[in-house]
Design a protein around this motif. Structure first.
Motif, PDB file in Angstrom:
ATOM      1  N   GLY A  63       0.816  -1.212   0.000  1.00 18.07           N
ATOM      2  CA  GLY A  63       0.000   0.000   0.000  1.00 18.07           C
ATOM      3  C   GLY A  63       0.842   1.251   0.000  1.00 18.07           C
ATOM      4  N   THR A  64       0.257   2.286   0.585  1.00 16.40           N
ATOM      5  CA  THR A  64       0.918   3.593   0.554  1.00 16.40           C
ATOM      6  C   THR A  64       2.167   3.560   1.410  1.00 16.40           C
ATOM      7  OG1 THR A  64      -0.412   4.232   2.424  1.00 16.40           O
ATOM      8  CG2 THR A  64      -1.205   4.870   0.242  1.00 16.40           C
ATOM      9  N   PRO A  65       3.059   4.463   1.119  1.00 15.22           N
ATOM     10  CA  PRO A  65       4.240   4.549   1.975  1.00 15.22           C
ATOM     11  C   PRO A  65       3.831   4.916   3.408  1.00 15.22           C
ATOM     12  CG  PRO A  65       4.342   6.144   0.162  1.00 15.22           C
ATOM     13  CD  PRO A  65       3.031   5.469   0.080  1.00 15.22           C
ATOM     14  N   VAL A  66       4.683   4.513   4.330  1.00 14.29           N
ATOM     15  CA  VAL A  66       4.398   4.754   5.745  1.00 14.29           C
ATOM     16  C   VAL A  66       4.188   6.240   6.006  1.00 14.29           C
ATOM     17  CG1 VAL A  66       5.458   4.746   8.024  1.00 14.29           C
ATOM     18  CG2 VAL A  66       5.592   2.735   6.561  1.00 14.29           C
ATOM     19  N   SER A  67       3.147   6.520   6.799  1.00 12.53           N
ATOM     20  CA  SER A  67       2.859   7.913   7.103  1.00 12.53           C
ATOM     21  C   SER A  67       2.922   8.127   8.616  1.00 12.53           C
ATOM     22  CB  SER A  67       1.470   8.249   6.570  1.00 12.53           C
ATOM     23  OG  SER A  67       0.829   9.163   7.401  1.00 12.53           O
ATOM     24  N   ILE A  68       3.675   9.107   9.001  1.00 11.16           N
ATOM     25  CA  ILE A  68       3.800   9.403  10.430  1.00 11.16           C
ATOM     26  C   ILE A  68       2.635  10.304  10.828  1.00 11.16           C
ATOM     27  CG2 ILE A  68       5.297  10.423  12.194  1.00 11.16           C
ATOM     28  CD1 ILE A  68       7.602  10.026  10.161  1.00 11.16           C
ATOM     29  N   PRO A  69       1.978  10.002  11.954  1.00  7.67           N
ATOM     30  CA  PRO A  69       0.858  10.858  12.343  1.00  7.67           C
ATOM     31  C   PRO A  69       1.310  12.314  12.468  1.00  7.67           C
ATOM     32  CG  PRO A  69       1.062   9.000  13.837  1.00  7.67           C
ATOM     33  CD  PRO A  69       2.239   8.966  12.939  1.00  7.67           C
ATOM     34  N   GLU A  70       0.409  13.175  12.080  1.00  7.95           N
ATOM     35  CA  GLU A  70       0.709  14.603  12.122  1.00  7.95           C
ATOM     36  C   GLU A  70       1.051  15.053  13.542  1.00  7.95           C
ATOM     37  OE1 GLU A  70       1.081  16.445   9.593  1.00  7.95           O
ATOM     38  OE2 GLU A  70       1.459  18.281  10.711  1.00  7.95           O
ATOM     39  N   PHE A  71       0.365  14.384  14.483  1.00  9.12           N
ATOM     40  CA  PHE A  71       0.592  14.723  15.892  1.00  9.12           C
ATOM     41  C   PHE A  71       2.081  14.669  16.220  1.00  9.12           C
ATOM     42  CE2 PHE A  71       1.262  13.190  20.244  1.00  9.12           C
ATOM     43  CZ  PHE A  71       0.654  14.210  20.945  1.00  9.12           C
ATOM     44  N   PHE A  72       2.695  13.605  15.810  1.00  7.88           N
ATOM     45  CA  PHE A  72       4.112  13.424  16.102  1.00  7.88           C
ATOM     46  C   PHE A  72       4.964  14.454  15.366  1.00  7.88           C
ATOM     47  CE2 PHE A  72       8.008  11.404  14.455  1.00  7.88           C
ATOM     48  CZ  PHE A  72       8.751  11.559  15.607  1.00  7.88           C
ATOM     49  N   GLN A  73       4.604  14.629  14.089  1.00  8.60           N
ATOM     50  CA  GLN A  73       5.408  15.580  13.309  1.00  8.60           C
ATOM     51  C   GLN A  73       5.312  16.975  13.898  1.00  8.60           C
ATOM     52  OE1 GLN A  73       4.280  15.315   9.204  1.00  8.60           O
ATOM     53  NE2 GLN A  73       5.998  13.941   8.765  1.00  8.60           N
ATOM     54  N   ARG A  74       4.084  17.326  14.284  1.00 10.54           N
ATOM     55  CA  ARG A  74       3.908  18.654  14.825  1.00 10.54           C
ATOM     56  C   ARG A  74       4.693  18.798  16.132  1.00 10.54           C
ATOM     57  NH1 ARG A  74      -1.889  20.288  16.620  1.00 10.54           N
ATOM     58  NH2 ARG A  74      -1.219  19.077  18.405  1.00 10.54           N
ATOM     59  N   LYS A  75       4.597  17.703  16.927  1.00 10.52           N
ATOM     60  CA  LYS A  75       5.292  17.734  18.211  1.00 10.52           C
ATOM     61  C   LYS A  75       6.794  17.914  17.980  1.00 10.52           C
ATOM     62  CE  LYS A  75       5.110  15.433  22.633  1.00 10.52           C
ATOM     63  NZ  LYS A  75       6.503  15.657  22.949  1.00 10.52           N
ATOM     64  N   ARG A  76       7.259  17.136  16.982  1.00  7.82           N
ATOM     65  CA  ARG A  76       8.678  17.233  16.695  1.00  7.82           C
ATOM     66  C   ARG A  76       9.024  18.631  16.190  1.00  7.82           C
ATOM     67  NH1 ARG A  76      11.229  13.659  12.013  1.00  7.82           N
ATOM     68  NH2 ARG A  76       9.778  15.006  10.923  1.00  7.82           N
ATOM     69  N   MET A  77       8.105  19.141  15.327  1.00  8.24           N
ATOM     70  CA  MET A  77       8.359  20.477  14.803  1.00  8.24           C
ATOM     71  C   MET A  77       8.353  21.506  15.928  1.00  8.24           C
ATOM     72  SD  MET A  77       6.239  20.183  11.285  1.00  8.24           S
ATOM     73  CE  MET A  77       5.832  21.925  11.159  1.00  8.24           C
TER      74      MET A  77
ATOM     75  N   ASP B  30       9.048  20.872  19.021  1.00  7.03           N
ATOM     76  CA  ASP B  30      10.288  20.688  19.775  1.00  7.03           C
ATOM     77  C   ASP B  30      11.448  21.368  19.066  1.00  7.03           C
ATOM     78  OD1 ASP B  30       8.945  19.311  21.636  1.00  7.03           O
ATOM     79  OD2 ASP B  30       9.631  17.312  21.025  1.00  7.03           O
ATOM     80  N   GLU B  31      11.473  21.119  17.745  1.00  9.11           N
ATOM     81  CA  GLU B  31      12.573  21.694  16.973  1.00  9.11           C
ATOM     82  C   GLU B  31      12.512  23.210  16.988  1.00  9.11           C
ATOM     83  OE1 GLU B  31      13.232  18.052  13.813  1.00  9.11           O
ATOM     84  OE2 GLU B  31      12.300  19.916  13.142  1.00  9.11           O
ATOM     85  N   LEU B  32      11.255  23.688  16.869  1.00  9.79           N
ATOM     86  CA  LEU B  32      11.075  25.135  16.858  1.00  9.79           C
ATOM     87  C   LEU B  32      11.529  25.716  18.196  1.00  9.79           C
ATOM     88  CD1 LEU B  32       9.927  27.205  14.867  1.00  9.79           C
ATOM     89  CD2 LEU B  32       7.803  27.153  16.190  1.00  9.79           C
ATOM     90  N   ARG B  33      11.083  25.007  19.276  1.00 11.73           N
ATOM     91  CA  ARG B  33      11.451  25.491  20.603  1.00 11.73           C
ATOM     92  C   ARG B  33      12.971  25.440  20.770  1.00 11.73           C
ATOM     93  NH1 ARG B  33       9.436  21.844  24.143  1.00 11.73           N
ATOM     94  NH2 ARG B  33       7.480  22.266  23.267  1.00 11.73           N
ATOM     95  N   ALA B  34      13.523  24.278  20.331  1.00 16.71           N
ATOM     96  CA  ALA B  34      14.975  24.125  20.465  1.00 16.71           C
ATOM     97  C   ALA B  34      15.698  25.206  19.673  1.00 16.71           C
ATOM     98  CB  ALA B  34      15.405  22.748  19.986  1.00 16.71           C
ATOM     99  N   SER B  35      15.184  25.443  18.460  1.00 13.05           N
ATOM    100  CA  SER B  35      15.865  26.435  17.628  1.00 13.05           C
ATOM    101  C   SER B  35      15.674  27.824  18.221  1.00 13.05           C
ATOM    102  CB  SER B  35      15.371  26.350  16.187  1.00 13.05           C
ATOM    103  OG  SER B  35      14.606  27.463  15.843  1.00 13.05           O
ATOM    104  N   HIS B  36      14.483  28.012  18.815  1.00  8.90           N
ATOM    105  CA  HIS B  36      14.219  29.291  19.458  1.00  8.90           C
ATOM    106  C   HIS B  36      15.148  29.475  20.659  1.00  8.90           C
ATOM    107  CE1 HIS B  36      11.617  32.125  21.909  1.00  8.90           C
ATOM    108  NE2 HIS B  36      11.903  32.786  20.821  1.00  8.90           N
ATOM    109  N   GLU B  37      15.226  28.379  21.446  1.00  8.10           N
ATOM    110  CA  GLU B  37      16.110  28.450  22.611  1.00  8.10           C
ATOM    111  C   GLU B  37      17.556  28.648  22.168  1.00  8.10           C
ATOM    112  OE1 GLU B  37      15.185  24.856  24.604  1.00  8.10           O
ATOM    113  OE2 GLU B  37      13.425  25.709  25.619  1.00  8.10           O
ATOM    114  N   ASN B  38      17.882  27.915  21.089  1.00 12.16           N
ATOM    115  CA  ASN B  38      19.225  28.033  20.551  1.00 12.16           C
ATOM    116  C   ASN B  38      19.505  29.465  20.111  1.00 12.16           C
ATOM    117  OD1 ASN B  38      21.700  27.060  19.717  1.00 12.16           O
ATOM    118  ND2 ASN B  38      20.983  26.725  17.631  1.00 12.16           N
TER     119      ASN B  38
END
Lengths: 542, 121
Positions: free
Chosen positions: A249-263, A265-273
């Protein structure tokens, strides 16, 4: 679920696990949970006349499954027409995943309380069964799962009869992405609550998007991508675990929830950085600023010192020049008038001219020394120097300068220091001249040479006027002249130069003020290399 | 006007005092010497000079403090000729409202010319 607790005593206990499929070792726990949940759901009461539906006293709400899945996606897609089906799917998935995750967490908490559970597996156990009883899907957990309350947590499972993929299949529709979003959200929420660590579930294969089953993996967010990579990779060997028949079937799809969370986190990390970098840069800038300020202040101080130096130097040089010029002009004027100067006047004038020329020469030498010292270019030609004879010569020279003062010398037969003899002679001459100059009462001047440890020392002690206590700290400063001593002549450079010379030797020039009166200047110099070696050998034998 | 005008020479350098004394004596002055401001004040009160030759940088009572104290005394006040080796001779002279100044080293002829102007000879 604050309703009535169920009776602990069981009338009949099921012996087979029918509402969930789990690996053998944890089946007993799930049997207990199945027993509990079955009895829980058996107490169902519908009271439409009061708009309520309750299970064991807990109020439930029935929802049409399609409205929460395929029809919900359709609605969002129509709302997000301009953004395309994929973006709409992402928005819908996001909403459903978050909501289901929250519901899963809440239900888990409620059942843990109701069943009085502590063990993570036991806490987990009611989840899949409640899932089945409430009509979401069946749960089939594979043996390769590893449900431990740490970063290694890993669950791989299928959801047969998923209400979500069902809704699509029933409508004969095929999704471009896995659709069992609420299931993933709910189970990860329940498990997160049970194990006390953040978890995310990803549907790696979905019936609605062309898969052969609805298959999920669940892991901590930090690990999920590694697991995804492992399961998305087609296995080459013929023998495959049950969970890995090769994804379809379709390629594996990561739930948006996780991606957003990661984003996030990344945003926060980059902001903190960014904040940290801004703070660092600010600190750096402030540091640089401060350093510049200090450098400017230092440079200004240096400039002021140089200005003062030039001003004092010019003044001091002009004085003997004025005197030289004056005497010469007085004599010239007299000669021009055709008069002869008296022998007394002539000799007095010439003597003064001679003295002033000498003074001028000495001042120029001192100024040159100071400018060499300031530029760090006062070079020494150090060698093993016989100190005693050097001091003897300097004392003899001082005696010729002052018949009034009695100079005495106490010294060993010989002592070799590591020194530049010419520069050292300059220092000794300066100290002896000062001793004479500041002993107007012609008191005795005692010179001593001795060895102390690894140093050769020379002391010049006078019984003169000394230095007032409040001025002693500035004795070695450039241009320092003790109050009341200005008339003694000089520019206040002698001791400054002497100390610099001694320190360039690696030695030390210091002043003592004996309780009686006068001043005791001490020169400490390193011994010559040979002597040092001898001293060491000697000490070694002891 | 006195037959021999009186000059007070104030300078901390002995050799400078000496040659000025010789030159002024040759030119018909009665010369009194002082090595600092303090003794100069006493000398001025004693001899009532017709002109004062004043060095500025001196230990103890310097040229500035001398001029201030001298002017505070009841008059008449002799004109002051500043003789200084400082870079800013004109400035120093203006500060104490001197009547004339010469920067050291100076031409003897110039000194004598100025002195004669100051005493109106």
């Amino acid at each position: 679920m604050a309703g009535r607790p169920l009776p602990r005593r069981r009338t009949r206990r099921a012996t087979t696990l029918t509402t969930v499929r789990v690996p053998g070792p944890i089946q007993p726990t799930f049997l207990r949970a199945q027993d509990f949940v079955a009895r829980y759901f058996s107490r169902r009461r519908e009271r439409p006349e009061r708009g309520t539906l309750s299970i064991s006293g807990e109020r439930y709400v029935l929802v049409r499954a399609a409205s929460m899945s395929v029809e919900f996606f359709d609605l969002v897609t129509s709302l997000y027409q301009d953004k395309g089906a994929l973006e709409a799917g992402r928005v819908a998935s996001n909403l459903l995943y978050d909501m289901a995750h929250a519901i899963g967490k809440a239900d888990a908490r409620s059942f843990q309380r109701r069943m009085g559970l502590r063990d993570p597996i036991a806490k987990l156990s009611a989840g899949p069964i409640h899932f089945s009883f409430s009509g979401w899907a069946f749960v089939d957990i594979f043996a390769e799962s590893h449900p431990t309350p740490d970063e290694d947590y890993f669950l791989i499972y299928d959801h047969p009869y998923s209400f979500e993929s069902d809704a699509w299949v029933k409508q004969g529709r095929r999704s471009a992405f896995p659709v069992c979003v609420m299931s993933a959200g709910y189970s990860s929420g329940w498990c997160e609550e049970s194990f006390g660590l953040p978890l995310v579930a990803v549907e790696i294969e979905c019936l609605a998007s062309g898969g052969r089953q609805c298959r999920f993996i669940m892991a901590p967010p930090s690990r999920i991508e590694a697991h995804l990579k492992r399961y998305a990779r087609p296995t080459s060997s013929g023998r495959r675990p049950r969970s890995r028949p090769g994804l379809r079937g379709t390629p594996v799809s990561i739930p948006e929830f996780f991606q957003r969370k990661r984003m996030e986190d990344e945003l926060r990390a980059s902001h903190e950085n960014l904040e940290r970098r801004v703070a660092e840069r600010t600190a750096e800038l402030m540091e640089t600023n401060e350093r510049l300020r200090q450098e400017i202040a230092e440079r200004r101080r240096a400039e002021e010192a140089r200005d003062e130096f030039l001003s004092v130097a010019a003044h001091e040089l002009k004085t003997p020049i004025t005197s030289l010029k004056g005497f010469v002009q007085v004599l010239l004027r007299q000669a021009e008038r055709g008069e002869a100067a008296s022998p007394a006047r002539l000799s007095r004038s010439l003597r003064t001219i001679d003295e002033q020329s000498q003074k001028l020469a000495r001042l120029v030498t001192q100024l040159l020394d100071v400018s060499r010292i300031d530029a760090g270019r006062l070079g020494l030609e150090t060698r093993g120097t016989e100190l005693v004879s050097l001091v003897e010569d300097a004392v003899a020279a001082a005696r010729t300068r002052s018949a009034r003062h009695v100079l005495s010398l106490r010294a060993p037969a010989s002592l070799t220091a590591w020194a530049d003899p010419l520069r050292l002679e300059q220092v000794l001459t300066n100290l002896l001249e000062n001793a004479i100059k500041f002993s107007p009462g012609a008191g005795p001047i005692e010179v001593r040479v001795w060895r102390q440890g690894q140093q050769a020392r020379v002391a010049v002690r006078d019984q003169g006027v000394g230095v007032p206590p409040d001025q002693r700290g500035r004795l070695f400063d450039r241009f320092f002249q003790a109050r009341g001593s200005e008339r003694m002549g000089g520019m206040g450079l002698g001791l400054y130069i002497s100390r610099q010379i001694v320190e360039l030797h690696g030695g030390r020039l210091s002043a003592e003020f004996p309780r009686g009166r006068g001043t005791r200047m001490i020169v400490a110099l390193p011994l010559s290399g040979e002597l040092l070696a001898k001293g060491k050998t000697k000490r070694g034998r002891h | 006007l006195r037959a021999r005008p009186r000059a007070l020479v104030v300078d901390d350098d002995e050799s400078i005092r000496q040659f000025i004394e010789m030159a002024l004596a040759d030119d018909g002055f009665d010369v009194t010497l002082a090595e600092d401001g303090r003794s100069a004040l006493a000398a001025a009160a004693r001899i009532k000079p017709d002109v004062i030759l004043l060095d500025m940088r001196m230990p103890g009572v310097d040229g500035w403090r001398f001029a201030e104290a001298y002017r505070a005394e009841p008059g008449p006040h002799a004109p002051i000729l500043v003789l200084t080796a400082a870079r800013n001779a004109a400035e120093s002279a203006a500060e104490i409202r001197a009547d004339a100044y010469l920067a050291k080293p100076f031409e003897l002829a110039e000194l004598l010319r100025l002195l004669n102007v100051l005493i109106g000879r």
